[in-house]
Motif scaffolding. Structure first.
Motif, PDB file in Angstrom:
ATOM      1  N   ASP A   1      -2.879   1.266  -6.838  1.00 22.72           N
ATOM      2  CA  ASP A   1      -2.915   1.020  -5.428  1.00 22.72           C
ATOM      3  C   ASP A   1      -4.168  -0.171  -5.163  1.00 22.72           C
ATOM      4  OD1 ASP A   1      -0.887   3.066  -4.737  1.00 22.72           O
ATOM      5  OD2 ASP A   1      -2.335   4.350  -3.746  1.00 22.72           O
TER       6      ASP A   1
ATOM      7  N   ILE B   1      -3.463  -3.907  -4.091  1.00 20.94           N
ATOM      8  CA  ILE B   1      -4.031  -4.713  -2.789  1.00 20.94           C
ATOM      9  C   ILE B   1      -4.703  -5.990  -3.156  1.00 20.94           C
ATOM     10  CG2 ILE B   1      -5.538  -4.225  -1.034  1.00 20.94           C
ATOM     11  CD1 ILE B   1      -4.954  -1.059  -0.908  1.00 20.94           C
TER      12      ILE B   1
ATOM     13  N   TYR C   1      -3.606  -9.730  -1.977  1.00 20.55           N
ATOM     14  CA  TYR C   1      -4.330 -10.566  -0.876  1.00 20.55           C
ATOM     15  C   TYR C   1      -5.225 -11.549  -1.668  1.00 20.55           C
ATOM     16  CZ  TYR C   1      -2.696  -7.323   2.656  1.00 20.55           C
ATOM     17  OH  TYR C   1      -2.026  -6.550   3.546  1.00 20.55           O
TER      18      TYR C   1
ATOM     19  N   VAL D   1      -7.181  -3.503   4.989  1.00 13.75           N
ATOM     20  CA  VAL D   1      -6.221  -2.897   3.809  1.00 13.75           C
ATOM     21  C   VAL D   1      -6.769  -1.940   2.787  1.00 13.75           C
ATOM     22  CG1 VAL D   1      -4.376  -3.342   2.359  1.00 13.75           C
ATOM     23  CG2 VAL D   1      -4.609  -4.631   4.473  1.00 13.75           C
TER      24      VAL D   1
ATOM     25  N   ASN E   1      -6.494   2.899   2.894  1.00 15.18           N
ATOM     26  CA  ASN E   1      -5.987   3.469   1.626  1.00 15.18           C
ATOM     27  C   ASN E   1      -6.627   4.842   1.813  1.00 15.18           C
ATOM     28  OD1 ASN E   1      -6.512   4.658  -1.349  1.00 15.18           O
ATOM     29  ND2 ASN E   1      -4.647   3.296  -1.297  1.00 15.18           N
TER      30      ASN E   1
END
Length: 250
Positions: A111, A115, A119, A223, A227
């Motif tokens: 995860d 991210i 980005y 973001v 999580n």
């Protein structure tokens, strides 16, 4: 005060009214549970004391705090979380450190990597950016309080603080992490409200960002923080206070 510290204070204020309070409370509970594995008495466990105070600052109910302590201490069944830190670079080349607590290392790693990639960041190896930060206790006091700068500085230093700096509308008191609770308690006993008190990774050389860069970096940080496994995100960005206020209100 660095732009990142100012952002932490803004987020703290927003967090008290956050619509996703359930998710926030879950993260705070997790931090308490992990800390409580080393003892359920906050007077003998500084990490637990810090976790409890942070939870209280977000108005987390006492019952939730007590339940988290008991779970961590094994009184309500076994709880297994692993503490990890990911390091790398985000948009505009800012250094990023991500503290997580997870029950599935592989899921969390995937995860976080996703991210970073999505980005425009790059996940690095352990130690790749950690040297750019110092672990410190931070206590922020609003300048709206009538206490004078010299008086507050003297009070803080006599309590064990290392330094105090001021910018915009707050004083930032820096402590050794082990002294955070004591310094905070002394200040509060003098009737001075605390705007923020936490242990953080403080950047040694903040990187100044313009508005466009700030928008990309703060979106990336948001973001990451959304999580479920991410507890804290630290960066070395420095964003002008007026830009932070504008972006926080948008």
């Amino acid at each position: 005060m660095s732009g990142h510290s100012k952002w932490a204070t803004i987020k703290h204020k927003k967090g008290k009214e956050d619509a996703k309070r359930g998710k926030l409370f879950a993260k705070l509970s997790r931090a308490i549970m992990v800390a409580a594995r080393n003892g359920s008495n906050p007077d003998m466990n500084a990490a637990l004391a810090n976790a409890i105070e942070k939870a209280r600052s977000y108005s987390m109910p006492a019952d939730n705090i007590d339940r988290a302590i008991k779970k961590g201490a094994g009184e309500l069944g076994a709880v297994t979380y692993e503490e990890l830190t990911y390091e790398g670079f985000g948009p505009a080349g800012v250094a990023i450190m991500v503290d997580v607590m997870t029950d599935n290392r592989n899921r969390t790693a995937a995860d976080v990597r996703h991210i970073f990639t999505k980005y425009g960041g790059n996940l690095g190896a352990s130690g790749s950016v950690g040297w750019m930060f110092d672990r410190k206790g931070i206590v922020a006091v609003d300048k709206s309080h009538p206490i004078g700068e010299d008086e507050l500085f003297t009070l803080a230093v006599e309590a064990g603080a290392e330094d105090m700096t001021g910018e915009d509308d707050q004083w930032q008191i820096t402590t050794d992490p082990t002294e955070l609770n004591f310094v905070r308690n002394i200040i509060e006993k003098h009737g001075i409200p605390i705007a923020l008190a936490e242990i953080a990774m403080v950047p040694k050389n903040p990187v100044k960002l313009d508005k466009e860069e700030a928008m990309k970096v703060l979106r990336f940080v948001d973001v990451l923080e959304d999580n479920d496994d991410v507890q804290d995100v630290y960066s070395n960005f420095d964003i002008p206070a007026e830009v932070l206020e504008e972006l926080a209100g948008s």
